[in-house]
Scaffold this active site. Sequence first.
Site, PDB file in Angstrom:
ATOM      1  CG  ASP A   1      -0.089  -0.303   2.506  1.00 18.41           C
ATOM      2  OD1 ASP A   1       1.127  -0.054   2.492  1.00 18.41           O
ATOM      3  OD2 ASP A   1      -0.672  -0.768   3.503  1.00 18.41           O
TER       4      ASP A   1
ATOM      5  CD  GLU B   1       0.882  -6.792   3.110  1.00 22.58           C
ATOM      6  OE1 GLU B   1       0.796  -5.558   3.060  1.00 22.58           O
ATOM      7  OE2 GLU B   1       1.704  -7.403   3.834  1.00 22.58           O
TER       8      GLU B   1
ATOM      9  CD  GLU C   1       0.166   4.255   4.721  1.00 22.63           C
ATOM     10  OE1 GLU C   1      -0.797   4.812   5.292  1.00 22.63           O
ATOM     11  OE2 GLU C   1       1.341   4.644   4.857  1.00 22.63           O
TER      12      GLU C   1
ATOM     13  CG  HIS D   1       6.056   4.070  10.787  1.00 19.81           C
ATOM     14  ND1 HIS D   1       5.772   2.822  11.257  1.00 19.81           N
ATOM     15  CD2 HIS D   1       5.639   4.077   9.498  1.00 19.81           C
ATOM     16  CE1 HIS D   1       5.211   2.106  10.304  1.00 19.81           C
ATOM     17  NE2 HIS D   1       5.108   2.846   9.222  1.00 19.81           N
TER      18      HIS D   1
ATOM     19  NE  ARG E   1       3.367   9.942   4.611  1.00 18.61           N
ATOM     20  CZ  ARG E   1       3.999  10.981   4.085  1.00 18.61           C
ATOM     21  NH1 ARG E   1       3.545  12.191   4.237  1.00 18.61           N
ATOM     22  NH2 ARG E   1       5.097  10.804   3.388  1.00 18.61           N
TER      23      ARG E   1
ATOM     24  CG  HIS F   1      10.154   5.523  10.409  1.00 21.12           C
ATOM     25  ND1 HIS F   1      10.338   6.533   9.497  1.00 21.12           N
ATOM     26  CD2 HIS F   1       9.685   4.459   9.719  1.00 21.12           C
ATOM     27  CE1 HIS F   1       9.989   6.088   8.292  1.00 21.12           C
ATOM     28  NE2 HIS F   1       9.590   4.831   8.399  1.00 21.12           N
TER      29      HIS F   1
HETATM   30  C1  UD1 Z   1       6.029   4.873   4.107  1.00 17.78           C
HETATM   31  C2  UD1 Z   1       4.755   4.166   3.643  1.00 17.78           C
HETATM   32  C3  UD1 Z   1       4.135   3.403   4.815  1.00 17.78           C
HETATM   33  C4  UD1 Z   1       5.136   2.472   5.455  1.00 17.78           C
HETATM   34  C5  UD1 Z   1       6.399   3.207   5.815  1.00 17.78           C
HETATM   35  C6  UD1 Z   1       7.390   2.183   6.258  1.00 17.78           C
HETATM   36  C7  UD1 Z   1       3.590   5.434   1.917  1.00 17.78           C
HETATM   37  C8  UD1 Z   1       2.469   6.323   1.597  1.00 17.78           C
HETATM   38  N1  UD1 Z   1       3.773   5.127   3.209  1.00 17.78           N
HETATM   39  O1  UD1 Z   1       5.701   5.787   5.139  1.00 17.78           O
HETATM   40  O2  UD1 Z   1       3.036   2.651   4.352  1.00 17.78           O
HETATM   41  O3  UD1 Z   1       4.550   1.947   6.621  1.00 17.78           O
HETATM   42  O4  UD1 Z   1       6.921   3.906   4.664  1.00 17.78           O
HETATM   43  O5  UD1 Z   1       8.452   2.695   6.943  1.00 17.78           O
HETATM   44  O6  UD1 Z   1       4.282   5.007   1.019  1.00 17.78           O
HETATM   45  N2  UD1 Z   1      13.483   8.613   5.593  1.00 17.78           N
HETATM   46  C9  UD1 Z   1      14.858   8.589   5.661  1.00 17.78           C
HETATM   47  N3  UD1 Z   1      15.491   7.435   5.305  1.00 17.78           N
HETATM   48  C10 UD1 Z   1      14.843   6.326   4.913  1.00 17.78           C
HETATM   49  C11 UD1 Z   1      13.440   6.349   4.879  1.00 17.78           C
HETATM   50  C12 UD1 Z   1      12.780   7.518   5.208  1.00 17.78           C
HETATM   51  O7  UD1 Z   1      15.500   9.565   6.010  1.00 17.78           O
HETATM   52  O8  UD1 Z   1      15.472   5.315   4.616  1.00 17.78           O
HETATM   53  C13 UD1 Z   1      12.775   9.884   5.949  1.00 17.78           C
HETATM   54  C14 UD1 Z   1      12.789  10.906   4.807  1.00 17.78           C
HETATM   55  O9  UD1 Z   1      12.892  12.197   5.350  1.00 17.78           O
HETATM   56  C15 UD1 Z   1      11.432  10.705   4.169  1.00 17.78           C
HETATM   57  C16 UD1 Z   1      10.578  10.416   5.403  1.00 17.78           C
HETATM   58  O10 UD1 Z   1      11.407   9.598   6.226  1.00 17.78           O
HETATM   59  O11 UD1 Z   1      11.018  11.823   3.450  1.00 17.78           O
HETATM   60  C17 UD1 Z   1       9.275   9.744   5.161  1.00 17.78           C
HETATM   61  O12 UD1 Z   1       9.410   8.616   4.314  1.00 17.78           O
HETATM   62  P1  UD1 Z   1       8.128   8.053   3.530  1.00 17.78           P
HETATM   63  O13 UD1 Z   1       8.445   6.818   2.765  1.00 17.78           O
HETATM   64  O14 UD1 Z   1       7.536   9.185   2.744  1.00 17.78           O
HETATM   65  O15 UD1 Z   1       7.268   7.627   4.788  1.00 17.78           O
HETATM   66  P2  UD1 Z   1       5.778   7.372   5.051  1.00 17.78           P
HETATM   67  O16 UD1 Z   1       4.917   7.834   3.919  1.00 17.78           O
HETATM   68  O17 UD1 Z   1       5.470   7.865   6.391  1.00 17.78           O
HETATM   69  N1  UDP Z   2      11.869  -3.452  10.922  1.00 15.89           N
HETATM   70  C1  UDP Z   2      13.263  -3.540  10.898  1.00 15.89           C
HETATM   71  N2  UDP Z   2      13.990  -2.736  11.743  1.00 15.89           N
HETATM   72  C2  UDP Z   2      13.406  -1.873  12.598  1.00 15.89           C
HETATM   73  C3  UDP Z   2      11.994  -1.781  12.612  1.00 15.89           C
HETATM   74  C4  UDP Z   2      11.258  -2.572  11.749  1.00 15.89           C
HETATM   75  O1  UDP Z   2      13.827  -4.327  10.144  1.00 15.89           O
HETATM   76  O2  UDP Z   2      14.126  -1.176  13.325  1.00 15.89           O
HETATM   77  C5  UDP Z   2      11.099  -4.300   9.998  1.00 15.89           C
HETATM   78  C6  UDP Z   2       9.980  -5.103  10.639  1.00 15.89           C
HETATM   79  O3  UDP Z   2      10.454  -6.325  11.161  1.00 15.89           O
HETATM   80  C7  UDP Z   2       9.013  -5.285   9.487  1.00 15.89           C
HETATM   81  C8  UDP Z   2       9.176  -4.021   8.695  1.00 15.89           C
HETATM   82  O4  UDP Z   2      10.417  -3.448   9.089  1.00 15.89           O
HETATM   83  O5  UDP Z   2       9.397  -6.384   8.683  1.00 15.89           O
HETATM   84  C9  UDP Z   2       8.040  -3.094   9.018  1.00 15.89           C
HETATM   85  O6  UDP Z   2       8.304  -1.834   8.502  1.00 15.89           O
HETATM   86  P1  UDP Z   2       7.522  -0.545   8.956  1.00 15.89           P
HETATM   87  O7  UDP Z   2       7.008  -0.726  10.339  1.00 15.89           O
HETATM   88  O8  UDP Z   2       8.444   0.607   8.697  1.00 15.89           O
HETATM   89  O9  UDP Z   2       6.336  -0.466   7.896  1.00 15.89           O
HETATM   90  P2  UDP Z   2       4.851  -1.088   7.819  1.00 15.89           P
HETATM   91  O10 UDP Z   2       4.954  -2.565   7.987  1.00 15.89           O
HETATM   92  O11 UDP Z   2       4.049  -0.421   8.885  1.00 15.89           O
HETATM   93  O12 UDP Z   2       4.376  -0.699   6.468  1.00 15.89           O
END
Ligand code: UD1
Ligand code: UDP
Length: 364
Positions: free
Chosen positions: A96, A118, A132, A205, A207, A238
């Site tokens: 999602d 999924e 999502e 984490h 939004r 996160h």
């Molecule tokens: C996204 C997904 C959410 C998922 C989450 C997992 C969407 C709409 N949402 O969340 O479903 O649960 O990822 O973690 O796609 N950032 C870093 N380094 C990284 C990753 C992120 O610095 O490796 C920071 C960046 O500033 C980035 C922010 O986190 O802009 C948000 O990342 P983003 O993928 O946009 O997060 P979500 O939309 O909250």
């Molecule tokens: N995870 C990880 N390290 C962490 C936290 C989570 O490897 O410090 C893994 C976790 O086991 C799971 C996945 O990341 O497999 C979940 O990611 P997240 O919670 O960011 O996203 P969501 O599942 O809510 O989309």
Amino acid sequence: MKTVLLVFGTRPEAVKMCPLVLELRRRGTVRPVVCVTGQHRRLLRDALEVFQVTPDYDLALMEREQSLDALTAACLTALGPVLEREAPNLVLVHGDTTTALAAAMAAFYRHIPVGHVEAGLRTGDLAAPFPEEFNRRAVDMLSQYAFAPTPEARENLLAEGFDDSRIWVTGNTGIDALRYTLRQDCADPALDFLAGGVPVVLTLHRRESLGRPMEEMLAAVRTLAADMPGLRILCPVHPNPQVRKTVYAALAGQENIRLTEPMDTVTFHHALAGARLILTDSGGVQEEAAALGVPALVLREKTERPEGIQAGGLLLAGRGREAVYTQCRRLLEDEVAWKAMRGRPNPYGDGHASERIAEALEQL
Ligand code: UD1
Ligand code: UDP
């Protein structure tokens, strides 16, 4: 040989798609090509490393504090040339995320069939999780093939008119990942920290929880840690800057709380496996908790994974300070309540979902 393009971009997608990549490579019956959008950078890199998957394409799109619209547009634009070049027979997306939505749209615009791994999860509320719930519905609408993790997910698809002959109930590939990671030995200071008391793992984490709801939940955790000094609460934070700011402001400086950088998935899964209690708003962690038989409080108002709640291993705690505190305390102090949630049946799969998806692809 037919080409299957797997597109993903975030940590949870990588954790759940890499087992499928490995399975497709092992079988050698289709040509899997991996394209990562780089919606996540460090989180994605860490997850790919765990499974030793090197992408064929890395679009490296992540921006600090990226907006949903800019990221969606960037994904759409950057995926076009990859689709042109590979001309895949099928595009596989997961879950999602913005990446999943954009990849499904880009494939749809080129008349390339989409398979959704999924598929069929629903809360029924477009505001939770945001965005999502919209993404997953839209991806299902664009998909020819749906790989539903549970019978309930299949039912959701059928209720929306999805043709049953295009649905496979496979289990969740996240459970395949867990089998892979827990096979490996693991030692880490974070695990030593947890071993020093009653181990609790926390992740937050979402939004839709940024701001006040997250502050309330964290306030509950802080009070809990102060009232129960025997706890050891591990919280890998996160990297979203807004999450980091809120979590550090609420929880830093408490002796029995350890805030860490995101953990590699092998270590994190070992931490979950040894926990007395898991507190999370994550989708994947809910499934992992249920698979490990570790009681978990879901820090949300709604979940698209109700099977674990019905099975008894997960409990929806909401996001209010009082409710979160009370439920945590009850499970940590009332042995009978804790045992009632411990080791419940796992509804999310047997760890062979990737094989079922690969078999379905071969039939297609
Ligand atoms: C996204 C997904 C959410 C998922 C989450 C997992 C969407 C709409 N949402 O969340 O479903 O649960 O990822 O973690 O796609 N950032 C870093 N380094 C990284 C990753 C992120 O610095 O490796 C920071 C960046 O500033 C980035 C922010 O986190 O802009 C948000 O990342 P983003 O993928 O946009 O997060 P979500 O939309 O909250
Ligand atoms: N995870 C990880 N390290 C962490 C936290 C989570 O490897 O410090 C893994 C976790 O086991 C799971 C996945 O990341 O497999 C979940 O990611 P997240 O919670 O960011 O996203 P969501 O599942 O809510 O989309």
